[in-house]
Design a protein around this motif. Sequence first.
Motif, PDB file in Angstrom:
ATOM      1  N   GLY A 167       0.827  -1.212   0.000  1.00 33.05           N
ATOM      2  CA  GLY A 167       0.000   0.000   0.000  1.00 33.05           C
ATOM      3  C   GLY A 167       0.855   1.253   0.000  1.00 33.05           C
ATOM      4  O   GLY A 167       0.585   2.217  -0.738  1.00 33.05           O
ATOM      5  N   ILE A 168       1.904   1.261   0.817  1.00 31.01           N
ATOM      6  CA  ILE A 168       2.820   2.403   0.863  1.00 31.01           C
ATOM      7  C   ILE A 168       3.518   2.586  -0.475  1.00 31.01           C
ATOM      8  O   ILE A 168       3.655   3.702  -0.982  1.00 31.01           O
ATOM      9  CB  ILE A 168       3.852   2.220   2.003  1.00 31.01           C
ATOM     10  N   ASP A 169       3.944   1.473  -1.075  1.00 33.81           N
ATOM     11  CA  ASP A 169       4.619   1.532  -2.378  1.00 33.81           C
ATOM     12  C   ASP A 169       3.701   2.150  -3.427  1.00 33.81           C
ATOM     13  O   ASP A 169       4.121   3.008  -4.212  1.00 33.81           O
ATOM     14  CB  ASP A 169       5.036   0.127  -2.791  1.00 33.81           C
ATOM     15  N   LYS A 170       2.434   1.720  -3.456  1.00 31.92           N
ATOM     16  CA  LYS A 170       1.499   2.246  -4.448  1.00 31.92           C
ATOM     17  C   LYS A 170       1.213   3.725  -4.224  1.00 31.92           C
ATOM     18  O   LYS A 170       1.226   4.531  -5.158  1.00 31.92           O
ATOM     19  CB  LYS A 170       0.173   1.480  -4.393  1.00 31.92           C
ATOM     20  N   LEU A 171       0.966   4.096  -2.967  1.00 31.73           N
ATOM     21  CA  LEU A 171       0.584   5.470  -2.687  1.00 31.73           C
ATOM     22  C   LEU A 171       1.736   6.440  -2.961  1.00 31.73           C
ATOM     23  O   LEU A 171       1.518   7.558  -3.443  1.00 31.73           O
ATOM     24  CB  LEU A 171       0.116   5.601  -1.233  1.00 31.73           C
ATOM     25  N   GLN A 172       2.962   6.007  -2.683  1.00 31.10           N
ATOM     26  CA  GLN A 172       4.109   6.864  -3.003  1.00 31.10           C
ATOM     27  C   GLN A 172       4.165   7.130  -4.503  1.00 31.10           C
ATOM     28  O   GLN A 172       4.450   8.238  -4.950  1.00 31.10           O
ATOM     29  CB  GLN A 172       5.406   6.205  -2.537  1.00 31.10           C
ATOM     30  N   ARG A 173       3.861   6.107  -5.283  1.00 29.83           N
ATOM     31  CA  ARG A 173       3.865   6.271  -6.737  1.00 29.83           C
ATOM     32  C   ARG A 173       2.693   7.154  -7.192  1.00 29.83           C
ATOM     33  O   ARG A 173       2.825   7.928  -8.145  1.00 29.83           O
ATOM     34  CB  ARG A 173       3.788   4.889  -7.409  1.00 29.83           C
ATOM     35  N   ASP A 174       1.569   7.059  -6.505  1.00 28.60           N
ATOM     36  CA  ASP A 174       0.427   7.934  -6.814  1.00 28.60           C
ATOM     37  C   ASP A 174       0.799   9.404  -6.628  1.00 28.60           C
ATOM     38  O   ASP A 174       0.502  10.253  -7.481  1.00 28.60           O
ATOM     39  CB  ASP A 174      -0.760   7.605  -5.907  1.00 28.60           C
ATOM     40  N   TYR A 175       1.431   9.706  -5.488  1.00 27.43           N
ATOM     41  CA  TYR A 175       1.802  11.094  -5.208  1.00 27.43           C
ATOM     42  C   TYR A 175       2.842  11.596  -6.208  1.00 27.43           C
ATOM     43  O   TYR A 175       2.773  12.734  -6.681  1.00 27.43           O
ATOM     44  CB  TYR A 175       2.344  11.222  -3.783  1.00 27.43           C
ATOM     45  N   LYS A 229      10.834   0.892   9.760  1.00 29.38           N
ATOM     46  CA  LYS A 229      11.006   1.548   8.467  1.00 29.38           C
ATOM     47  C   LYS A 229       9.661   1.829   7.802  1.00 29.38           C
ATOM     48  O   LYS A 229       9.482   2.862   7.138  1.00 29.38           O
ATOM     49  CB  LYS A 229      11.877   0.689   7.560  1.00 29.38           C
ATOM     50  N   LEU A 230       8.716   0.907   7.970  1.00 25.69           N
ATOM     51  CA  LEU A 230       7.378   1.138   7.419  1.00 25.69           C
ATOM     52  C   LEU A 230       6.734   2.368   8.045  1.00 25.69           C
ATOM     53  O   LEU A 230       6.120   3.189   7.360  1.00 25.69           O
ATOM     54  CB  LEU A 230       6.486  -0.086   7.670  1.00 25.69           C
ATOM     55  N   LEU A 231       6.863   2.496   9.370  1.00 23.24           N
ATOM     56  CA  LEU A 231       6.296   3.646  10.069  1.00 23.24           C
ATOM     57  C   LEU A 231       6.942   4.947   9.590  1.00 23.24           C
ATOM     58  O   LEU A 231       6.269   5.966   9.440  1.00 23.24           O
ATOM     59  CB  LEU A 231       6.483   3.490  11.583  1.00 23.24           C
ATOM     60  N   GLU A 232       8.247   4.912   9.344  1.00 15.63           N
ATOM     61  CA  GLU A 232       8.952   6.097   8.870  1.00 15.63           C
ATOM     62  C   GLU A 232       8.527   6.459   7.444  1.00 15.63           C
ATOM     63  O   GLU A 232       8.372   7.635   7.107  1.00 15.63           O
ATOM     64  CB  GLU A 232      10.461   5.864   8.944  1.00 15.63           C
ATOM     65  N   LYS A 233       8.325   5.433   6.595  1.00 14.97           N
ATOM     66  CA  LYS A 233       7.849   5.696   5.239  1.00 14.97           C
ATOM     67  C   LYS A 233       6.436   6.266   5.257  1.00 14.97           C
ATOM     68  O   LYS A 233       6.099   7.145   4.452  1.00 14.97           O
ATOM     69  CB  LYS A 233       7.883   4.407   4.406  1.00 14.97           C
ATOM     70  N   PHE A 234       5.619   5.775   6.174  1.00 13.25           N
ATOM     71  CA  PHE A 234       4.258   6.292   6.278  1.00 13.25           C
ATOM     72  C   PHE A 234       4.277   7.759   6.699  1.00 13.25           C
ATOM     73  O   PHE A 234       3.468   8.563   6.211  1.00 13.25           O
ATOM     74  CB  PHE A 234       3.458   5.465   7.288  1.00 13.25           C
ATOM     75  N   GLU A 235       5.194   8.123   7.592  1.00 15.22           N
ATOM     76  CA  GLU A 235       5.347   9.523   7.989  1.00 15.22           C
ATOM     77  C   GLU A 235       5.654  10.381   6.759  1.00 15.22           C
ATOM     78  O   GLU A 235       5.109  11.481   6.589  1.00 15.22           O
ATOM     79  CB  GLU A 235       6.484   9.639   9.014  1.00 15.22           C
ATOM     80  N   GLY A 236       6.504   9.864   5.869  1.00 13.77           N
ATOM     81  CA  GLY A 236       6.812  10.581   4.634  1.00 13.77           C
ATOM     82  C   GLY A 236       5.602  10.726   3.735  1.00 13.77           C
ATOM     83  O   GLY A 236       5.389  11.778   3.114  1.00 13.77           O
TER      84      GLY A 236
END
Length: 615
Positions: free
Chosen positions: A437-445, A476-483
């Motif tokens: 989910g994080i991977d997809k949303l980062q690409r969306d933004y 690391k997941l939590l830190e990526k989510f913060e980003g």
Amino acid sequence: MCFTDDNMENFCNVIKFLNENGKAEWNGCILSKTLDVSQTDSKSNNDPLVHLIKDLTSKVTEESLPDITTYMYAESSCSKNMSNGFSDYLNVTDQPNDDTCNDSLSLKTANGLSIDNLVPFSVAQNFISHFSYCLANGNNSLKKFLPILALCDGQTNNRGIYFLLVQNDASDGGNACRIVTNAISCHGPYSAKTWDDRNGKSPSKSSNRFLHESSTMTDMYAEFDLFGSCSSLVKDEGENTAQSSIHVKCSEVRKILSLDPSTITSIDVILKPVPGGIQSPAFCYYKNLAVIQGLLGAFGPDKEVQWTETTELLEQEDMLKKLNEVVDSFGNINMVSSMDQNEQETDEDGYITTPRTELDFTERIWEVLKLVGSKQDLIKGIQFVFEQLELGRGIQFWLHEENQTYLAKLIRSSYEGEISAPTLQGDLPVRILAEIGIDKLQRDYTEFFFQNSISSSGRLDQVMSQSNPDHNESQKLLEKFEGLRKLHHIVELAIYCRQYLKLSSGKVLKVVRSASQGYLCEKFDASKTFTFSVSYSEVRDFLETVEPSVWKVKSKMPINKPGMNVCSLCWSRDFPFDKLLSDVTLHDVSLSDDTLDTEHRSFYYVTAKSRSVHA
């Protein structure tokens, strides 16, 4: 004022008791080092209340309110059983008339003052007079009680004074025998036509005298509300609502409640885009962000996942059916091609906000599994994917090159016929889903910023790449989510600039660049306010069609008024103390109706007079 021996003895006893106990009584009012106006038995936290007082003062005077040493207020009718024995200790006289307070109006909110908490101005003035007299006669020990803030009942004194602030005169080098008194008053509402310079008069003699001595007007400030619904001078600290306004400063005043472009010295835009607004074009992104946040609860203090709450929630049978459709689509070139040809929609200002359609395999899996409602269903769904890999179908599953999620690595390993599906125990299933989910949303933004030409890949990567390499995968997941949350906030900011301000892409690019730079060294803050400057030409259309919600002038008074330093007048569409005083009786509220035309719409006006005098 005549100071008798009895009066001075009483004053000295009050000061002594205040010094020893931090709280004392003066003519039925409370003097205290803290502002405690709780109407319950529990000790209330009045930090939000102090914040509102400071906010209001700074908005009216454009000067910061100092930390108050002594508050003067009244206890409400619900809590007048004093436990400190003030009345028994002091010989208090001249109690205020009970008519100055109306118990039926005591409807205090959690953070607001009740009208019962306001003291009669005459009582506050009496105390300040005794204080000044003693200070002038060499009692320098009184200086430690400054600044003093008296909260007055503006409805029971004809000057409408609500705040009376006494502090040292800093311009006099802190001389103990020179103090500054600041009185903040409120009157109104009066219709806008009352302030027309052509009619030669204003609602009160004092404001009329001030307004028509044009040579005294030195600065002007106007605030234009973009939403048309936030015209209060102060905002409740606990309210995290979106706010957007334009603040204009001018060097000269030529007409009340108007703006002359030739006198403008600065224009600042203040934006507070609170994420999650359902009307926002970015809400489609926010929904995914909310799902990921719920999943990451598994790695938080409570170790508990908050599953999706939506009417789209999939039952296990429907989930498996949709997953099978995804798998089959990657084996059918025509089907994948047709799915990627969908037209993207844009909002009315040309910003692309529709979710991407060119999704790789893990992104398509996310679109299904994000709708599960239990860990059991999630495990069942991931096991289905693992089974397809064991059947050798992984070679059909197209992946973005930069997709380095756990599931993507497993799929790539299956290309060589090497597949060792792990046991889905502990938090592994949740981590797999959150990661894709994080991977997809980062690409969306990233796609949003690129297609709208308002940022670069390097800058976005900087916002996202702030994880510590020594941390475990969950951290690391939590830190990526913060980003991700920071990126979403910047997306909302860009949309505000385009949708409400109609700024050019070049200007939005600069705003986004500045916001991204700021977030490199800051944590995500949903209540963060973004401020940037614009030229008059960039917001001309808005300023020419919208009247100000707040308008104020500041002036130095003529020399023939000894002791008077500065006076400012501030107009506001709403009752300026609305968030502070919960139960004050407003005047003609109908005049504030937004449906009225400009000529008949009303404004309250607040005066702030500062006088420096020898104590």
